[in-house]
Design a protein around this motif. Structure first.
Motif, PDB file in Angstrom:
ATOM      1  N   UNK A   1       0.837  -1.190   0.000  1.00 55.16           N
ATOM      2  CA  UNK A   1       0.000   0.000   0.000  1.00 55.16           C
ATOM      3  C   UNK A   1       0.874   1.243   0.000  1.00 55.16           C
ATOM      4  N   UNK A   2       0.504   2.198  -0.842  1.00 53.83           N
ATOM      5  CA  UNK A   2       1.202   3.484  -0.845  1.00 53.83           C
ATOM      6  C   UNK A   2       0.622   4.339   0.273  1.00 53.83           C
ATOM      7  N   UNK A   3       1.493   4.856   1.140  1.00 53.24           N
ATOM      8  CA  UNK A   3       1.028   5.767   2.184  1.00 53.24           C
ATOM      9  C   UNK A   3       1.089   7.161   1.590  1.00 53.24           C
ATOM     10  N   UNK A   4      -0.070   7.630   1.153  1.00 52.68           N
ATOM     11  CA  UNK A   4      -0.109   8.881   0.409  1.00 52.68           C
ATOM     12  C   UNK A   4      -1.488   9.513   0.478  1.00 52.68           C
ATOM     13  N   UNK A   5      -1.513  10.800   0.189  1.00 53.31           N
ATOM     14  CA  UNK A   5      -2.756  11.529  -0.061  1.00 53.31           C
ATOM     15  C   UNK A   5      -2.803  11.748  -1.568  1.00 53.31           C
ATOM     16  N   UNK A   6      -3.924  11.386  -2.172  1.00 56.05           N
ATOM     17  CA  UNK A   6      -4.101  11.572  -3.603  1.00 56.05           C
ATOM     18  C   UNK A   6      -5.218  12.588  -3.825  1.00 56.05           C
ATOM     19  N   UNK A   7      -4.950  13.575  -4.667  1.00 59.60           N
ATOM     20  CA  UNK A   7      -5.950  14.593  -4.999  1.00 59.60           C
ATOM     21  C   UNK A   7      -6.212  14.536  -6.498  1.00 59.60           C
ATOM     22  N   UNK A   8      -7.497  14.386  -6.846  1.00 55.36           N
ATOM     23  CA  UNK A   8      -7.919  14.423  -8.239  1.00 55.36           C
ATOM     24  C   UNK A   8      -8.604  15.749  -8.494  1.00 55.36           C
ATOM     25  N   UNK A   9      -8.073  16.530  -9.425  1.00 59.52           N
ATOM     26  CA  UNK A   9      -8.693  17.801  -9.822  1.00 59.52           C
ATOM     27  C   UNK A   9      -9.726  17.436 -10.898  1.00 59.52           C
ATOM     28  N   UNK A  10     -10.973  17.810 -10.673  1.00 56.61           N
ATOM     29  CA  UNK A  10     -12.037  17.430 -11.597  1.00 56.61           C
ATOM     30  C   UNK A  10     -11.796  17.991 -12.996  1.00 56.61           C
ATOM     31  N   UNK A  11     -12.377  17.333 -13.985  1.00 60.97           N
ATOM     32  CA  UNK A  11     -12.193  17.732 -15.389  1.00 60.97           C
ATOM     33  C   UNK A  11     -12.653  19.166 -15.633  1.00 60.97           C
ATOM     34  N   UNK A  12     -13.770  19.572 -15.025  1.00 57.42           N
ATOM     35  CA  UNK A  12     -14.269  20.929 -15.264  1.00 57.42           C
ATOM     36  C   UNK A  12     -13.476  22.002 -14.526  1.00 57.42           C
ATOM     37  N   UNK A  13     -12.610  21.596 -13.580  1.00 56.14           N
ATOM     38  CA  UNK A  13     -11.809  22.563 -12.827  1.00 56.14           C
ATOM     39  C   UNK A  13     -10.325  22.497 -13.199  1.00 56.14           C
ATOM     40  N   UNK A  14      -9.903  21.442 -13.881  1.00 59.01           N
ATOM     41  CA  UNK A  14      -8.469  21.231 -14.130  1.00 59.01           C
ATOM     42  C   UNK A  14      -7.824  22.343 -14.958  1.00 59.01           C
ATOM     43  N   UNK A  15      -8.577  22.984 -15.821  1.00 58.82           N
ATOM     44  CA  UNK A  15      -7.994  24.073 -16.615  1.00 58.82           C
ATOM     45  C   UNK A  15      -7.720  25.317 -15.764  1.00 58.82           C
ATOM     46  N   UNK A  16      -8.256  25.371 -14.549  1.00 53.92           N
ATOM     47  CA  UNK A  16      -8.048  26.502 -13.639  1.00 53.92           C
ATOM     48  C   UNK A  16      -6.854  26.295 -12.708  1.00 53.92           C
ATOM     49  N   UNK A  17      -6.200  25.119 -12.791  1.00 53.63           N
ATOM     50  CA  UNK A  17      -5.106  24.794 -11.874  1.00 53.63           C
ATOM     51  C   UNK A  17      -3.830  24.573 -12.678  1.00 53.63           C
ATOM     52  N   UNK A  18      -2.837  25.466 -12.448  1.00 50.31           N
ATOM     53  CA  UNK A  18      -1.540  25.306 -13.117  1.00 50.31           C
ATOM     54  C   UNK A  18      -0.572  24.526 -12.252  1.00 50.31           C
ATOM     55  N   UNK A  19      -0.464  24.895 -10.965  1.00 47.93           N
ATOM     56  CA  UNK A  19       0.405  24.190 -10.021  1.00 47.93           C
ATOM     57  C   UNK A  19      -0.395  23.871  -8.767  1.00 47.93           C
ATOM     58  N   UNK A  20       0.078  22.859  -8.041  1.00 48.12           N
ATOM     59  CA  UNK A  20      -0.609  22.466  -6.814  1.00 48.12           C
ATOM     60  C   UNK A  20       0.415  22.190  -5.723  1.00 48.12           C
ATOM     61  N   UNK A  21       0.115  22.694  -4.523  1.00 48.40           N
ATOM     62  CA  UNK A  21       0.928  22.486  -3.334  1.00 48.40           C
ATOM     63  C   UNK A  21       0.021  21.846  -2.294  1.00 48.40           C
ATOM     64  N   UNK A  22       0.454  20.720  -1.720  1.00 50.17           N
ATOM     65  CA  UNK A  22      -0.346  20.032  -0.712  1.00 50.17           C
ATOM     66  C   UNK A  22       0.369  20.020   0.630  1.00 50.17           C
ATOM     67  N   UNK A  23      -0.421  20.179   1.692  1.00 54.93           N
ATOM     68  CA  UNK A  23       0.072  20.057   3.066  1.00 54.93           C
ATOM     69  C   UNK A  23      -0.882  19.103   3.774  1.00 54.93           C
ATOM     70  N   UNK A  24      -0.331  18.016   4.326  1.00 58.27           N
ATOM     71  CA  UNK A  24      -1.131  17.016   5.030  1.00 58.27           C
ATOM     72  C   UNK A  24      -0.609  16.867   6.449  1.00 58.27           C
ATOM     73  N   UNK A  25      -1.519  16.937   7.423  1.00 58.98           N
ATOM     74  CA  UNK A  25      -1.153  16.801   8.832  1.00 58.98           C
ATOM     75  C   UNK A  25      -1.995  15.701   9.466  1.00 58.98           C
ATOM     76  N   UNK A  26      -1.304  14.800  10.192  1.00 56.11           N
ATOM     77  CA  UNK A  26      -1.979  13.714  10.880  1.00 56.11           C
ATOM     78  C   UNK A  26      -1.127  13.278  12.056  1.00 56.11           C
TER      79      UNK A  26
END
Length: 168
Positions: A32-57
């Motif tokens: 199992x990959x220990x990861x957070x996966x984010x899917x940018x929806x098709x109708x919103x993907x053209x609005x996102x050039x770069x993505x930065x994620x911060x996960x706290x647990x």
């Protein structure tokens, strides 16, 4: 002579019957990959050039600029008369990003997504607190997989329903 033949037949039959006992199900040797996966929806993907994620647990945070890869969905190719089935992958207009973590548990997690839009200005920061879900994709006998799968759209971050995660 007949008694010896009968004894041999009985021993062979007993051996064969015991060999046909219940067989345990095989579990795939998949880590199992220990990861957070984010899917940018098709109708919103053209609005996102770069993505930065911060996960706290569990008191630990990890953050990084993440690569946005083209997403895809499975297209059923049908089954043969012999029962062999297949599918192919087809681009679906989404973008997918993964932030690898050291550990992933079922305790609450907070994820914040930020980044830039195509003209370089800041993407609105979106935060979601949720619990990773336990899934049993190969049956309970094979153990659970934890999923921290999110969707990003114009409204914000959302946890993906289990039915979407099963599709890949």
């Amino acid at each position: 002579m007949h008694k010896a033949g009968l004894v041999v037949a009985l021993v062979v039959a007993t051996t064969l019957i015991s060999a046909c006992g219940p067989v345990g199900s095989a579990c795939p040797a998949i880590a199992q990959a220990t990861a957070v996966t984010v899917t940018v929806t098709a109708d919103y993907s053209s609005h996102v050039r770069t993505l930065h994620l911060r996960a706290c647990q569990d008191g630990t945070c990890k953050e990084a600029d993440v690569e946005l890869r083209p997403g895809s969905s499975s297209v059923d190719q049908g089954c043969t008369q012999e029962g062999a089935c297949s599918a192919t992958s087809s681009p679906d207009g989404t973008k997918v990003a993964t932030l690898m973590l050291e550990t992933l548990t079922e305790s609450p997690m907070t994820v914040t997504a930020s980044g830039t839009v195509p003209d370089g200005t800041a993407l609105p920061a979106r935060t979601l607190e949720f619990r990773p879900q336990a899934l049993y994709p190969f049956g309970e006998q094979c153990g659970k997989f934890l999923s921290a799968s999110l969707t990003l759209d114009a409204e914000g971050l959302h946890q993906q329903p289990a039915s979407q995660k099963a599709r890949g």
